[in-house]
Design a protein around this motif. Structure first.
Motif, PDB file in Angstrom:
ATOM      1  N   THR B 102       0.826  -1.199   0.000  1.00 42.30           N
ATOM      2  CA  THR B 102       0.000   0.000   0.000  1.00 42.30           C
ATOM      3  C   THR B 102       0.864   1.253   0.000  1.00 42.30           C
ATOM      4  O   THR B 102       0.587   2.211  -0.708  1.00 42.30           O
ATOM      5  CB  THR B 102      -0.918  -0.005   1.232  1.00 42.30           C
ATOM      6  OG1 THR B 102      -1.583  -1.257   1.282  1.00 42.30           O
ATOM      7  CG2 THR B 102      -1.934   1.095   1.161  1.00 42.30           C
ATOM      8  N   PHE B 105       2.302   1.704  -3.433  1.00 46.48           N
ATOM      9  CA  PHE B 105       1.238   2.142  -4.321  1.00 46.48           C
ATOM     10  C   PHE B 105       0.989   3.643  -4.134  1.00 46.48           C
ATOM     11  O   PHE B 105       0.898   4.405  -5.099  1.00 46.48           O
ATOM     12  CB  PHE B 105      -0.023   1.330  -4.026  1.00 46.48           C
ATOM     13  CG  PHE B 105      -1.231   1.721  -4.828  1.00 46.48           C
ATOM     14  CD1 PHE B 105      -1.315   1.371  -6.166  1.00 46.48           C
ATOM     15  CD2 PHE B 105      -2.275   2.416  -4.251  1.00 46.48           C
ATOM     16  CE1 PHE B 105      -2.437   1.708  -6.907  1.00 46.48           C
ATOM     17  CE2 PHE B 105      -3.391   2.752  -4.987  1.00 46.48           C
ATOM     18  CZ  PHE B 105      -3.473   2.403  -6.319  1.00 46.48           C
ATOM     19  N   LEU B 109       1.638   6.745  -6.844  1.00 46.56           N
ATOM     20  CA  LEU B 109       0.583   7.690  -7.164  1.00 46.56           C
ATOM     21  C   LEU B 109       1.028   9.123  -6.946  1.00 46.56           C
ATOM     22  O   LEU B 109       0.761  10.013  -7.757  1.00 46.56           O
ATOM     23  CB  LEU B 109      -0.571   7.380  -6.222  1.00 46.56           C
ATOM     24  CG  LEU B 109      -1.880   7.603  -6.822  1.00 46.56           C
ATOM     25  CD1 LEU B 109      -2.295   6.332  -7.509  1.00 46.56           C
ATOM     26  CD2 LEU B 109      -2.822   7.947  -5.742  1.00 46.56           C
TER      27      LEU B 109
ATOM     28  N   ALA C 242      -9.722   3.167  -7.948  1.00 47.91           N
ATOM     29  CA  ALA C 242      -8.774   2.204  -7.381  1.00 47.91           C
ATOM     30  C   ALA C 242      -8.157   2.748  -6.098  1.00 47.91           C
ATOM     31  O   ALA C 242      -7.983   2.030  -5.111  1.00 47.91           O
ATOM     32  CB  ALA C 242      -7.691   1.876  -8.402  1.00 47.91           C
ATOM     33  N   LEU C 243      -7.845   4.033  -6.132  1.00 47.06           N
ATOM     34  CA  LEU C 243      -7.199   4.658  -4.975  1.00 47.06           C
ATOM     35  C   LEU C 243      -8.160   4.745  -3.785  1.00 47.06           C
ATOM     36  O   LEU C 243      -7.825   4.372  -2.664  1.00 47.06           O
ATOM     37  CB  LEU C 243      -6.701   6.052  -5.363  1.00 47.06           C
ATOM     38  CG  LEU C 243      -6.162   6.909  -4.220  1.00 47.06           C
ATOM     39  CD1 LEU C 243      -4.950   6.246  -3.598  1.00 47.06           C
ATOM     40  CD2 LEU C 243      -5.805   8.294  -4.709  1.00 47.06           C
ATOM     41  N   LEU C 246      -9.018   1.598  -1.792  1.00 45.52           N
ATOM     42  CA  LEU C 246      -7.969   1.177  -0.879  1.00 45.52           C
ATOM     43  C   LEU C 246      -7.873   2.140   0.297  1.00 45.52           C
ATOM     44  O   LEU C 246      -7.733   1.743   1.455  1.00 45.52           O
ATOM     45  CB  LEU C 246      -6.671   1.174  -1.696  1.00 45.52           C
ATOM     46  CG  LEU C 246      -5.365   0.837  -1.093  1.00 45.52           C
ATOM     47  CD1 LEU C 246      -5.375  -0.629  -0.734  1.00 45.52           C
ATOM     48  CD2 LEU C 246      -4.260   1.088  -2.111  1.00 45.52           C
ATOM     49  N   LEU C 250      -8.763   1.738   4.633  1.00 39.63           N
ATOM     50  CA  LEU C 250      -7.558   1.899   5.447  1.00 39.63           C
ATOM     51  C   LEU C 250      -7.691   3.075   6.390  1.00 39.63           C
ATOM     52  O   LEU C 250      -7.214   3.045   7.524  1.00 39.63           O
ATOM     53  CB  LEU C 250      -6.330   2.073   4.548  1.00 39.63           C
ATOM     54  CG  LEU C 250      -5.694   0.752   4.139  1.00 39.63           C
ATOM     55  CD1 LEU C 250      -4.753   0.952   2.972  1.00 39.63           C
ATOM     56  CD2 LEU C 250      -4.939   0.143   5.310  1.00 39.63           C
TER      57      LEU C 250
END
Lengths: 243, 292, 324
Positions: B102, B105, B109, C242-243, C246, C250
């Motif tokens: 994560t 990722f 980004l 997608a971001l 997630l 979280l």
């Protein structure tokens, strides 16, 4: 002579070029207490992973209760009555002690209907009932070891593999776990005990096997193993050097 | 053109393309292949490297020369990145892949969006004299924009291989990859070895960035289409096999070139993914990896 | 975390309130913005079943969402299928996609699953670009039949449909959490070898999680053609989906069904307000930085922080081992 509960037949396991185990040949009677010793890296954990189904042997066969289980996945062997504890406790985090016991009860379906009563009974017999609703993150080392065993026992196995179930415990705690295992064995459960704590293995086992570099180098009564010169050289020599 | 001509040209450009993919995947072969750190931000770092090279090129610098100089700041950047990563996870003993994935990722980004904010979404390229020219041998024609970066790869691989097999630092790195505990007993600090490896991988990313932007124009989201390719390369090669990386990359490059020539260029991005899934399904240890 | 009776009452009340809302609120903008927040509740909840409970990260949520969008757009175009059929079909496509991806990658290591989902977005986008029937790069225009009169407009209608989907998703997630399925998933997240040894068929369980998660996320995409009247690859396979999929669980907390809901309401609302004032780039940048901050500093999300403040260790991320 009764048919063996478990037969390990010429089992070998290699990782790439490294031979971690074998060939190993081993029979276990129903209700037997077997001790498995050997230096670190001698293949003890590889062997029990092959028996429990977490590893598939490179060669050889594993026969349990008359069935060839060599390629059967671990969860199916668990269903057949093979239970194990892990060397480093692996509690199901994010759950309470009781919920941890529900996992095998959910999936193995023993004692359906009174799962909760059964789980509570096992916790009582292990004197963990005071911690029933505690999150596993809050358990002590001894409690984690007990939970590890309780989770294995709640399914009423026919074979229990205890992988260093007493490592890191104080002497009085070792006695406590030992007597638990002996009580269990009295109900007819076969136990394979992997242990570095020699006095525990010697007190517990009817028969002891010593592995070194993936092979069985000695097998016999606890007394004969202690006196075996080869075992003394490769294992007890190392034991004395352990910090 | 005849079929054999088409095939020969596809083979040549595919091999060149594959060689470039190998360079793109090299950093990942170290971080993921050797250290098992799933750095999904690697392609984004490559694209950031390409932008840095393009900036330098704007002042007239040769892209490859600029990249060579930029390896130093990128190395330092990699050290910093790993320090942050290990402070956040590994040292606290909760380096589970869920969280580190994560994190990477998120970093990918932020790099992408950072590039969009700084440079906009337009394609950027470099201007060098050899771009636009081609080398013709018989009926095979290969543009220099493929050939030049493709030739960088073997040199980098040779250097890396010599480093890993002949130097103390390289041996320590392979030892960490093999067994971290053994090394800490022998007195070498595994986390410093890993930090260094991460720096190395990041430095390789800027070289790969130069190769990428010589090959064709780049935009901030180019890393998306690269990600499947570089992971396909590393997985097909077998984790940790550096020479295998080149072979796997060339195989994928050639496969893509054949699809481009004989099916349609628009299907090419799917090729690497199919190979990745196929490898995972059929031979997860890759072509050159030891079975686990 | 909440009694079933209380939970059911709240769910029914929320549903009823949603259906009455078009009679009370006139400005369709609220439904337009609310739809997006509800859509994220569905997506985040679906994501969390695999990502939060079982511990397998899906980076390619937009692939599942996009598959749902295009399934329903295609059914609308080709067969004028009603919205309910579109949603069911989209969910089935999501299930199939989840099982296929999972089957090929989950036998090895979780990392590979995550990588494959990342690449899956690129592949599905490529497929759509190259498929005439799906409109290629320019997309499809999707105008369905007029909505039932009760809803006073298309936007209000799809808002209510999405509300039902959100309630359904949360009900499913909550049921899983308290059932044998949820215990199996959490056991897998904690330790797969231990789960196997306790009789949990880990591969099958992971595939079940992939299927449920993929189905829910794809279903979230199904009303989109009715909402936007037009679908194109860029919006269907959008990065922000997608971001957010997630980031929302979280930030809220991944261990309980409430986490994704809290994360989606919070982040979704902020984003809806923010799109008016700041550009989408800065929006993504902010979410990305927030994601990094949470994963580093508060991996158990807001719910974890909350229980830490209360002094509970229940959701703590500390390793369970104590020095021997």
């Amino acid at each position: 002579m009764t048919a063996p509960l478990l037969s390990v037949r010429q089992v070998e396991k290699t990782f790439g070029a490294l031979r971690a185990l074998g060939p190993v040949e081993l029979d276990l009677r129903p209700g037997e207490r077997l001790g498995l010793i050997g230096p670190n890296g001698s293949g003890k954990t590889t062997l029990i992973n092959c028996i429990a189904g977490l590893l598939v042997p490179t060669a050889g066969a594993i026969v349990y209760a008359g069935e060839d289980v060599t390629r059967r996945p671990a969860h199916k062997r668990a269903r057949m009555g093979i239970a194990r504890s892990f060397q480093i406790p692996r509690p199901f985090t994010g759950m309470t002690v009781l919920e941890n016991l529900f996992v095998p009860l959910d999936y193995l379906g023993r004692g359906a209907g009174d799962a909760r009563a059964r789980a509570e009974g096992v916790l009582r017999s292990m004197r963990l009932d005071g911690r029933r609703d505690a999150p596993v993150e809050s358990l002590s080392q001894l409690e984690l070891r007990k939970l590890e065993l309780a989770r294995a026992l709640v399914t009423e196995p026919r074979l229990l593999i205890a992988d260093e179930a007493m490592a890191g415990l104080a002497d009085s705690e070792i006695d406590e776990i030992l007597s638990l295992l002996l009580d269990l064995n009295r109900t007819g459960v076969a136990v394979i005990m992997i242990e570095h704590i020699m006095h525990a293995v010697m007190r517990f086992s009817e028969r002891v096997i010593c592995l070194e570099t993936g092979r069985i180098i000695a097998e016999g009564t606890p007394q004969s193993i202690v006196e075996d010169p080869h075992v003394q050289r490769v294992y007890f020599g190392e034991q004395q050097n352990r910090p | 053109m005849m079929l054999i001509d088409l095939a020969a040209n596809a083979l040549a450009s595919g091999a060149a393309l594959g060689s470039i993919y190998a360079l793109l995947a090299m950093g990942l072969a170290i971080t993921f292949g050797l250290l098992h750190v799933p750095n999904v931000a690697h392609p984004a770092i490559v694209v950031a490297g390409a932008y840095a090279v393009a900036l330098a090129n704007g002042y007239g610098a040769d892209p490859l020369l600029a990249a060579l100089l930029l390896t130093v700041p990128f190395y330092v950047l990699g050290l910093g990145f790993y320090t942050f990563y290990s402070r956040a996870f590994e040292l606290r003993g909760r380096g589970n892949s869920l969280q580190s994935l994560t994190l990477f990722f998120g970093v990918a980004l932020v790099i992408e969006i950072g590039l969009v904010i700084a440079f906009g979404t337009d394609l950027r390229s470099v201007s060098v004299p050899y771009v636009g020219q081609s080398l013709s041998v018989g009926f095979v024609t290969l543009p220099y924009r493929f050939l030049v970066p493709a030739l960088v790869t073997p040199a980098v691989i040779l250097a890396l291989w010599l480093y890993l097999t002949r130097t103390h630092g390289g041996l320590a790195l392979r030892a960490v990859a093999h067994d971290e505990r053994a090394l800490s007993i022998s007195g070498i600090d595994p986390s410093s070895v890993k930090r260094h490896a991460f720096g190395l991988a990041t430095a390789l990313a800027v070289l790969a960035g130069a190769a990428l932007i010589i090959t064709g124009p780049v935009d901030p989201f180019t890393d998306r289409s690269l990600l499947g390719r570089v992971f396909a390369v590393v997985v097909l090669a077998g984790l940790g096999s550096i020479p295998g990386t080149l072979v796997a990359a060339v195989l994928i490059g050639v496969a893509e070139a054949f699809v481009t020539t004989f099916v349609s260029p628009s299907w090419a991005p799917g090729v690497a993914f199919a190979i990745l899934l196929g490898t995972l399904g059929l031979r997860p240890s890759g072509l050159f990896g030891a079975s686990r | 975390m909440m009694r079933t009776g209380t939970f059911a009452t709240i769910a029914v009340l929320l549903g009823a309130a949603g259906f009455l809302l078009p009679q009370v609120v006139a400005n369709p903008y609220y439904f337009y913005a609310g739809y997006v927040v509800l859509q994220y509740i569905v997506i985040a909840t679906g994501w969390n079943i695999l990502g939060g409970y079982a511990g397998y990260i899906n980076f390619g949520t937009s692939a599942f969402f996009g598959a749902g969008v295009y399934t329903s757009a295609y059914l609308m175009q080709a067969f004028e299928a009603p919205l309910v059929v579109q949603i069911v079909a989209a969910a089935l496509v999501g299930v199939a996609l989840g099982v296929a991806t999972g089957y090929l990658t989950l036998r090895i290591q979780g990392v590979y699953f995550s990588i494959a989902t990342l690449a899956l977005v690129v592949v599905l986008e490529t497929v759509v670009h190259n498929t005439e029937a799906l409109g290629g790069a320019s997309g499809l225009t999707t105008i369905g039949p007029p909505p039932p009169a009760w809803f006073k407009g298309q936007t209000q209608y799809v808002f209510c449909v999405m509300l039902v989907l959100a309630l359904l998703a949360v009900v499913i997630a909550r049921w899983i959490e308290t059932s044998w399925l949820g215990r199996g998933f959490r056991a897998i997240r904690a330790s797969e070898p231990a789960a196997e040894s306790c009789g949990v068929p880990t591969l099958r369980m992971k595939l079940i999680a992939c299927a449920i998660s993929g189905g829910i996320i794809a279903a979230a995409g199904a009303p989109y053609p009715s909402y936007a009247y037009h679908v194109e690859p860029v919006s269907a396979f959008g990065l922000l989906i997608a971001l957010n999929a997630l980031a929302m669980p979280l930030i809220g907390g991944t261990r309980s069904w409430m986490g994704p809901v809290i994360g989606a309401v919070l982040l979704g609302t902020i984003q809806q307000v923010a799109t008016v004032t700041i550009s989408s780039e800065y929006n993504i940048l902010a979410v990305g930085l927030l994601l990094i901050a949470f994963v580093v500093a508060a991996p158990e999300g807001l719910l974890g922080l909350l229980s830490a403040v209360r002094g509970g260790v229940r959701w703590s991320a500390k390793p369970a081992r104590k020095p021997a």
